[in-house]
Design a protein around this motif. Sequence first.
Motif, PDB file in Angstrom:
ATOM      1  N   GLY A 120     -40.786  -7.011  -4.684  1.00 27.94           N
ATOM      2  CA  GLY A 120     -39.745  -7.643  -5.496  1.00 27.94           C
ATOM      3  C   GLY A 120     -38.932  -8.693  -4.763  1.00 27.94           C
ATOM      4  O   GLY A 120     -39.442  -9.430  -3.919  1.00 27.94           O
ATOM      5  N   ASP A 121     -37.648  -8.730  -5.069  1.00 29.44           N
ATOM      6  CA  ASP A 121     -36.724  -9.767  -4.603  1.00 29.44           C
ATOM      7  C   ASP A 121     -36.514  -9.646  -3.088  1.00 29.44           C
ATOM      8  O   ASP A 121     -35.890  -8.700  -2.612  1.00 29.44           O
ATOM      9  N   LEU A 122     -37.024 -10.636  -2.340  1.00 30.77           N
ATOM     10  CA  LEU A 122     -36.901 -10.578  -0.876  1.00 30.77           C
ATOM     11  C   LEU A 122     -35.474 -10.824  -0.412  1.00 30.77           C
ATOM     12  O   LEU A 122     -35.092 -10.413   0.678  1.00 30.77           O
ATOM     13  N   VAL A 123     -34.690 -11.521  -1.239  1.00 27.08           N
ATOM     14  CA  VAL A 123     -33.300 -11.817  -0.855  1.00 27.08           C
ATOM     15  C   VAL A 123     -32.457 -10.547  -0.862  1.00 27.08           C
ATOM     16  O   VAL A 123     -31.552 -10.376  -0.048  1.00 27.08           O
ATOM     17  N   TYR A 124     -32.777  -9.640  -1.778  1.00 27.74           N
ATOM     18  CA  TYR A 124     -31.975  -8.432  -1.880  1.00 27.74           C
ATOM     19  C   TYR A 124     -32.203  -7.557  -0.644  1.00 27.74           C
ATOM     20  O   TYR A 124     -33.348  -7.292  -0.276  1.00 27.74           O
ATOM     21  N   PRO A 125     -31.126  -7.121   0.022  1.00 23.84           N
ATOM     22  CA  PRO A 125     -31.274  -6.407   1.293  1.00 23.84           C
ATOM     23  C   PRO A 125     -31.759  -4.959   1.096  1.00 23.84           C
ATOM     24  O   PRO A 125     -30.979  -4.019   1.064  1.00 23.84           O
ATOM     25  N   ASN A 126     -33.041  -4.814   0.947  1.00 21.72           N
ATOM     26  CA  ASN A 126     -33.650  -3.504   0.733  1.00 21.72           C
ATOM     27  C   ASN A 126     -33.624  -2.707   2.043  1.00 21.72           C
ATOM     28  O   ASN A 126     -34.187  -3.161   3.051  1.00 21.72           O
TER      29      ASN A 126
END
Length: 450
Positions: A120-126
């Motif tokens: 998913g969203d790479l920007v979101y700090p998983n």
Amino acid sequence: MGTIYQGPPPVIQDLKVTLEDTSLVFPAQETQRKSMFLSNIDQVLNFNVQTVHFFKAHPDFPPEIVTQKLKNALCELLVPYDFLAGRLKLNQGGRLEIESNAAGAGFVVASTEFSLNDIGDLVYPNPAFRQLTVQSLDSLGPDDQPLCILQVTSFKCGGFAVGLSTNHATFDGLSFKLFLQNLASQAAHKPLAVIPCNDRQLLAARSPPRVTFPHPELLKLKIPVGTDFNPPVFDRSQEDLDFKIFRLSSGHVSHLKEKARIGATNPATTKITGFNVVTAHIWRCKALSCDAGDNQDRLSTVLYAVDIRPRLCPPLPPSYSGNAVLTAYATAQCKDLEEGPFSRLVEMVSEGAARMTDEYARSAIDWGELYKGFPHGEFLVSSWWRLGFAEVEYPWGKPMYSCPVVYHRKDIILLFPDIDGVASNGVNVLVALPAKEMEKFQTLFHKFLA
């Protein structure tokens, strides 16, 4: 002007990473064994920093080819960056330094069951991105840990992630960017992009030390004599924290700059930059969201980093490989943050950076020679926004995205670029706060952006 607040997207919490091979890599040529002096800025940064760089599949560079190229490139780099193959140690005087002894850097080969699209969203700090870096090698003792560990993780789609864990005493953000450029050039069998300047004595304290400013941004610690102590830059909070990303588009940033120009009393000297206006906006929201009863007379101090390379006399070489960043500050009463013009807040942030002259920087370094301590304020704005890690061109192309591996902290607010990199001029603001404060912060963020 676009969405401001992004709620958490669905994220995979376990990337199911398998470590396939863990080894040490050594300098490609014999290097001189020596002890490396660490400046007083380096001294308080004895902790690991992890970054992850994501790459799409490339038909000419499958992960196994990339892995071998990066392994060879790292071996080559351990010659000009010989300290990176060394180990931290305390000298006879109890001062931290690096023993450049060619003990090696870490290299890890890994794989995951997922494709890049799955995560998913790479920007979101998983938090699962922590699995894409290794901080220490189990086969080595605590005093023999590498200062750099590189991990290549291949995805099912043929894409891959390069995770790097480095001790912060080795690099600041700017010198790490140069290291990445050199890693890319060596992987392409090209000359070094930049020859690093490894002389940390350039930031040695004066003899005798001369502290010529009060330095309210630094906190003295009373440490018993003979105690080995490397303080954390900030205490890690054990509170339950919510975290959210506030996305500011280039339009939002332009709007904040325009607000700063209106009513500016020192337009000739105030630097109305993207960083300054975003920091002023965050400062106001963070200070006023604090759950501290009557906030009006309370003083709030925001800290932020300033690169001192061009500010010293003579300037440091831009290729300086160590930490050449000091903490600037701005302080105001909460009632002024709430009621005062936005232009004045931006002026205070600008003045904080302008304060960082050669003499001020030397005084701060000398302060570190006399006292054990670290930066002290209500919170720190840590900016990865303009570092440009995703602009580095490797043989297989630029990263889709580069980001720090995030540990949520109430006292640190992170700025990092959007997926389009520095070209977009947008910025992501990562905030971690207790639920009640977060609710207030979010309301204020929208209110003061209007």
